[in-house]
Design an enzyme around this catalytic site. Structure first.
Site, PDB file in Angstrom:
ATOM      1  N   ILE A  15       0.838  -1.205   0.000  1.00 23.33           N
ATOM      2  CA  ILE A  15       0.000   0.000   0.000  1.00 23.33           C
ATOM      3  C   ILE A  15       0.875   1.258   0.000  1.00 23.33           C
ATOM      4  CG2 ILE A  15      -1.868   1.241   1.137  1.00 23.33           C
ATOM      5  CD1 ILE A  15      -2.645  -1.370   2.566  1.00 23.33           C
ATOM      6  N   THR A  38       9.539  -6.595   4.392  1.00 17.98           N
ATOM      7  CA  THR A  38       8.584  -7.177   3.438  1.00 17.98           C
ATOM      8  C   THR A  38       8.439  -6.295   2.201  1.00 17.98           C
ATOM      9  OG1 THR A  38       6.718  -6.105   4.562  1.00 17.98           O
ATOM     10  CG2 THR A  38       7.198  -8.369   5.218  1.00 17.98           C
ATOM     11  N   ASP A  60      14.928   0.657  10.550  1.00 21.05           N
ATOM     12  CA  ASP A  60      13.831   0.107  11.337  1.00 21.05           C
ATOM     13  C   ASP A  60      13.132   1.274  12.041  1.00 21.05           C
ATOM     14  OD1 ASP A  60      12.414  -1.092  13.594  1.00 21.05           O
ATOM     15  OD2 ASP A  60      13.510  -2.928  13.100  1.00 21.05           O
ATOM     16  N   TYR A 152      -2.219  -8.529  16.927  1.00 21.54           N
ATOM     17  CA  TYR A 152      -2.102  -7.528  15.848  1.00 21.54           C
ATOM     18  C   TYR A 152      -3.233  -6.506  15.957  1.00 21.54           C
ATOM     19  CZ  TYR A 152      -2.644  -5.599  11.120  1.00 21.54           C
ATOM     20  OH  TYR A 152      -2.816  -4.753  10.046  1.00 21.54           O
ATOM     21  N   LYS A 156      -2.960  -2.474  16.702  1.00 20.13           N
ATOM     22  CA  LYS A 156      -3.555  -1.511  15.767  1.00 20.13           C
ATOM     23  C   LYS A 156      -4.635  -0.670  16.463  1.00 20.13           C
ATOM     24  CE  LYS A 156      -1.297  -2.059  12.007  1.00 20.13           C
ATOM     25  NZ  LYS A 156      -0.624  -0.954  11.306  1.00 20.13           N
ATOM     26  N   VAL A 196      -7.306 -12.146  -3.014  1.00 23.51           N
ATOM     27  CA  VAL A 196      -7.345 -11.797  -4.442  1.00 23.51           C
ATOM     28  C   VAL A 196      -6.003 -12.178  -5.078  1.00 23.51           C
ATOM     29  CG1 VAL A 196      -7.480  -9.897  -6.104  1.00 23.51           C
ATOM     30  CG2 VAL A 196      -9.019  -9.929  -4.134  1.00 23.51           C
TER      31      VAL A 196
HETATM   32  N1  LIG Z   1      -3.110  -5.087   3.296  1.00 20.03           N
HETATM   33  C1  LIG Z   1      -4.225  -4.968   4.011  1.00 20.03           C
HETATM   34  O1  LIG Z   1      -5.283  -5.535   3.655  1.00 20.03           O
HETATM   35  C2  LIG Z   1      -4.246  -4.129   5.267  1.00 20.03           C
HETATM   36  C3  LIG Z   1      -5.445  -4.063   6.003  1.00 20.03           C
HETATM   37  C4  LIG Z   1      -5.476  -3.273   7.158  1.00 20.03           C
HETATM   38  C5  LIG Z   1      -4.342  -2.568   7.554  1.00 20.03           C
HETATM   39  N2  LIG Z   1      -3.186  -2.660   6.828  1.00 20.03           N
HETATM   40  C6  LIG Z   1      -2.014  -1.914   7.292  1.00 20.03           C
HETATM   41  O2  LIG Z   1      -1.496  -1.153   6.198  1.00 20.03           O
HETATM   42  C7  LIG Z   1      -0.083  -1.028   6.357  1.00 20.03           C
HETATM   43  C8  LIG Z   1       0.613  -1.472   5.073  1.00 20.03           C
HETATM   44  O3  LIG Z   1       0.289  -2.821   4.817  1.00 20.03           O
HETATM   45  P1  LIG Z   1       0.736  -3.561   3.476  1.00 20.03           P
HETATM   46  O4  LIG Z   1      -0.342  -4.521   3.124  1.00 20.03           O
HETATM   47  O5  LIG Z   1       1.167  -2.554   2.479  1.00 20.03           O
HETATM   48  O6  LIG Z   1       1.974  -4.417   4.007  1.00 20.03           O
HETATM   49  P2  LIG Z   1       3.482  -4.544   3.478  1.00 20.03           P
HETATM   50  O7  LIG Z   1       4.106  -5.626   4.279  1.00 20.03           O
HETATM   51  O8  LIG Z   1       3.501  -4.644   1.992  1.00 20.03           O
HETATM   52  O9  LIG Z   1       4.083  -3.135   3.883  1.00 20.03           O
HETATM   53  C9  LIG Z   1       4.671  -2.870   5.143  1.00 20.03           C
HETATM   54  C10 LIG Z   1       5.956  -2.107   4.888  1.00 20.03           C
HETATM   55  O10 LIG Z   1       6.543  -1.773   6.155  1.00 20.03           O
HETATM   56  C11 LIG Z   1       7.906  -2.138   6.147  1.00 20.03           C
HETATM   57  N3  LIG Z   1       8.279  -2.459   7.525  1.00 20.03           N
HETATM   58  C12 LIG Z   1       7.850  -3.506   8.272  1.00 20.03           C
HETATM   59  N4  LIG Z   1       8.412  -3.475   9.500  1.00 20.03           N
HETATM   60  C13 LIG Z   1       9.225  -2.385   9.507  1.00 20.03           C
HETATM   61  C14 LIG Z   1      10.075  -1.808  10.499  1.00 20.03           C
HETATM   62  N5  LIG Z   1      10.231  -2.372  11.715  1.00 20.03           N
HETATM   63  N6  LIG Z   1      10.765  -0.691  10.185  1.00 20.03           N
HETATM   64  C15 LIG Z   1      10.641  -0.116   8.952  1.00 20.03           C
HETATM   65  N7  LIG Z   1       9.846  -0.615   7.986  1.00 20.03           N
HETATM   66  C16 LIG Z   1       9.140  -1.726   8.267  1.00 20.03           C
HETATM   67  C17 LIG Z   1       8.018  -3.320   5.207  1.00 20.03           C
HETATM   68  O11 LIG Z   1       9.320  -3.511   4.675  1.00 20.03           O
HETATM   69  C18 LIG Z   1       7.002  -2.934   4.120  1.00 20.03           C
HETATM   70  O12 LIG Z   1       7.594  -2.140   3.127  1.00 20.03           O
HETATM   71  C19 LIG Z   1       0.294  -1.852   7.580  1.00 20.03           C
HETATM   72  O13 LIG Z   1       0.391  -0.977   8.677  1.00 20.03           O
HETATM   73  C20 LIG Z   1      -0.875  -2.800   7.753  1.00 20.03           C
HETATM   74  O14 LIG Z   1      -1.016  -3.193   9.101  1.00 20.03           O
HETATM   75  C21 LIG Z   1      -3.111  -3.427   5.699  1.00 20.03           C
END
Ligand SMILES: NC(=O)c1ccc[n+]([C@@H]2O[C@H](COP(=O)([O-])OP(=O)(O)OC[C@H]3O[C@@H](n4cnc5c(N)ncnc54)[C@H](O)[C@@H]3O)[C@@H](O)[C@H]2O)c1
Length: 324
Positions: A15, A38, A60, A152, A156, A196
């Protein structure tokens, strides 16, 4: 909106990278913080092509380097999307989950308030913060009690409480976006996150799709481009907890049918056992997003699913790289 200084954490993720693309397009001055745990460098290719000087801090969010990056850049808005985002990992290792999602948030908030940041736009989770609904499965409202059923979901949810207190104590505004199930290009087809992406990857590889349980479980599926719209609006307006969904429950079988249509395959899913403890229905009430952000979801499921299948067919997607 005239350009402002914005930090995006998690900007190399699924995202976050779409948010970065949009903010680059709108000419905001940007810094990305990501540890690439990730996230993928390829996800930032479009943004760096547009802005060769885009600054990416590999750190981090819990580290002094991340805090220093915030203080030095002094953003007007902090878009905080980096997270430990696996429910399973949170149940196996709640300390890790809290360390990244709570202590990481606090490290950034302290740096943000010290450097005069005006607002935080945070990725919360509409699917996990409210907990299991009653038998009627009424859509969840932002004023509903938050009773998360996973660690989790708990981190959140408590993040939203920290944000509220930072606003009360220091005047740091916030919009906490309680996201539904987000899908779109760049989502990892091998992770646990997106049905999906998983179905599309498997159908394109000619593999069977397994539906856990009867497939009538429903979620609120939102296309990533709609989330980007919510985030860009949240830069200038809206505060508090705001559900980001379509308001329409979609079953796993509906998703399967939509992916089969986009792939052009007459696929019959296999049915496996239901996942233990899985919430049957998640539905989000989305009126507040309209009022606070002037936002509503626009992308219909079939249209959104087609973007995922197109992306996976593209030679640059990780799915294609992974196929021998
Ligand atoms: N994908 C969904 O359906 C969804 C739903 C609800 C909430 N979210 C939230 O949206 C956000 C993005 O999710 P996403 O699906 O893009 O996940 P993603 O894993 O693709 O993105 C997370 C990003 O954060 C980085 N990251 C993780 N831990 C880190 C750390 N300790 N320090 C620095 N960077 C770090 C990862 O490298 C990655 O680029 C998250 O906070 C997630 O909880 C996602």
């Amino acid at each position: 909106m005239s350009p402002v200084k914005v930090i995006v954490t998690g900007g190399a993720g699924f995202i976050g990278s779409h948010v970065v693309d949009a903010l680059c397009h709108e000419q905001h001055e940007l810094v990305v913080i990501d540890d690439f745990s990730t996230g993928r460098r390829e996800n930032l290719a479009r943004a760096t092509a547009l802005h060769p000087n885009l600054r990416v801090v590999e750190a981090d969010i819990r580290s002094p380097e991340a805090a220093a990056a915030v203080e030095q850049f002094a953003p007007k808005v902090l878009v905080h999307f980096a997270a430990q985002m696996s429910v399973k990992v949170s149940m196996r290792d709640p300390e890790l989950d809290a360390s990244v999602n709570v202590l990481g948030l606090l490290n950034l908030l302290e740096a943000a308030r010290r450097s005069g940041c005006r607002k935080v736009v945070f990725a919360s989770s509409g699917g996990t913060v409210y907990g299991a609904p009653g038998p009627a499965a009424a859509p969840r409202d932002e004023s509903d009690p938050r009773v998360p059923q996973s660690f989790y979901g708990l981190t959140k949810s408590v993040s939203v409480d920290y944000l509220r207190l930072y606003r009360e104590q220091y005047g740091l505004e916030y919009a906490a976006l309680a996201l539904g199930n987000i899908y779109g290009p760049r989502q990892d087809p091998y992770g646990e996150a997106g049905v999906v992406a998983i179905f599309a990857g498997r159908m394109l590889d000619g593999l069977p799709c397994v539906v856990n349980g009867d497939g009538l479980t429903t979620r609120d599926f939102v296309h990533v481009s709609d989330v980007v719209g919510a985030v860009t609006n949240a830069l200038r307006t809206g505060h508090g907890l705001i559900n980001i969904g379509t308001g329409t429950p979609t079953s796993v079988l509906d998703v399967h049918a939509s992916v089969a249509k986009a792939v052009g395959r007459d696929d019959r899913p296999e049915f496996g056992p239901a996942l233990p403890g899985e919430v049957r229905h998640v539905a989000l009430r989305v009126d507040r997003a309209g009022r606070e952000l002037g936002w509503r979801a626009r992308v219909a499921l079939d249209e959104g699913v087609a973007t995922v299948v197109d992306w996976m067919r593209d030679a640059e997607s990780p799915r294609v790289e992974a196929v021998p």
